[in-house]
Write an enzyme that holds these catalytic residues in place. Structure first.
Site, mmCIF file in Angstrom:
data_model
loop_
_atom_site.group_PDB
_atom_site.id
_atom_site.type_symbol
_atom_site.label_atom_id
_atom_site.label_comp_id
_atom_site.label_asym_id
_atom_site.label_seq_id
_atom_site.Cartn_x
_atom_site.Cartn_y
_atom_site.Cartn_z
ATOM 1 N N GLY A 9 33.756 19.972 26.070
ATOM 2 C CA GLY A 9 32.715 19.209 26.725
ATOM 3 C C GLY A 9 32.572 19.579 28.189
ATOM 4 O O GLY A 9 31.574 19.241 28.823
ATOM 5 N N PRO A 13 32.031 27.621 35.121
ATOM 6 C CA PRO A 13 31.133 28.576 35.786
ATOM 7 C C PRO A 13 31.315 29.973 35.186
ATOM 8 O O PRO A 13 32.434 30.428 34.948
ATOM 9 C CB PRO A 13 31.600 28.537 37.243
ATOM 10 N N LEU A 15 30.861 32.775 36.521
ATOM 11 C CA LEU A 15 31.436 33.702 37.478
ATOM 12 C C LEU A 15 32.602 33.021 38.183
ATOM 13 O O LEU A 15 32.445 31.929 38.732
ATOM 14 C CB LEU A 15 30.373 34.122 38.496
ATOM 15 N N GLY A 16 33.759 33.672 38.130
ATOM 16 C CA GLY A 16 34.939 33.105 38.772
ATOM 17 C C GLY A 16 35.561 34.085 39.743
ATOM 18 O O GLY A 16 35.348 35.296 39.652
ATOM 19 N N GLY A 18 38.925 35.638 40.778
ATOM 20 C CA GLY A 18 40.286 35.853 40.324
ATOM 21 C C GLY A 18 41.174 36.350 41.451
ATOM 22 O O GLY A 18 40.726 37.130 42.298
ATOM 23 N N TYR A 48 51.231 34.869 39.021
ATOM 24 C CA TYR A 48 50.669 35.588 40.159
ATOM 25 C C TYR A 48 51.389 35.230 41.463
ATOM 26 O O TYR A 48 51.190 35.894 42.479
ATOM 27 C CB TYR A 48 49.182 35.293 40.338
ATOM 28 N N HIS A 106 48.821 32.608 28.656
ATOM 29 C CA HIS A 106 48.528 33.913 29.234
ATOM 30 C C HIS A 106 48.594 35.071 28.240
ATOM 31 O O HIS A 106 47.832 36.024 28.354
ATOM 32 C CB HIS A 106 49.505 34.175 30.381
#
Length: 136
Positions: A9, A13, A15-16, A18, A48, A106
């Site tokens: 739901g 977006p 476009l992200g 990273g 990361y 991941h």
């Protein structure tokens, strides 16, 4: 920006921004510019080692948290049920946030089946809004 409806739901977006392979210092330097350019989807991961810098950048932007879509990921060492809840809380602590919008597994290794159960509990507790898979 274009958003895509997810089966939870929520809308993600398209476009992200990273932050893979960025140091925390690099994230601190470039994330404010990305936010100024209109990015509201920030994609990070515990592996990361820069979640803290991403969370700080979001907090210091002056833009309400609710306007961001934050994605993070759990590495296979986090998948066993008992560890998963601990590591979700650690991600939230590093980010300095009460919830993430999307938490991904991941990689398709390890005990992700029991981790999935723990992430479902985290959704019900309000710690994450959506669960997903990365590289599966």
């Amino acid at each position: 920006m274009i958003n895509i409806a997810m089966n939870s739901g929520a809308e993600i977006p398209a476009l992200g921004f990273g932050v893979y392979l960025m140091t925390s210092d690099e994230v601190a330097e470039v994330l404010p510019r990305a936010i100024d350019a209109g990015y509201r989807h920030i994609d990070t991961a515990n592996a990361y080692c820069n979640e803290g810098a991403g969370g700080k950048g979001v907090r210091e932007s002056g833009i309400p948290r609710e306007e961001f879509f934050i994605t993070s990921k759990l590495f296979p060492q986090s998948y066993p049920y008992e560890q998963c809840g601990i590591d979700i809380d650690a991600t939230l602590e590093r980010l300095g946030m009460d919830y993430v919008d999307l938490l991904l597994f991941h990689q398709p290794y390890g005990d992700y089946v029991s981790g999935w159960r723990a992430t479902g509990e985290a959704v019900r507790a309000g710690k994450e809004r959506s669960i997903g898979l990365s590289q599966f």
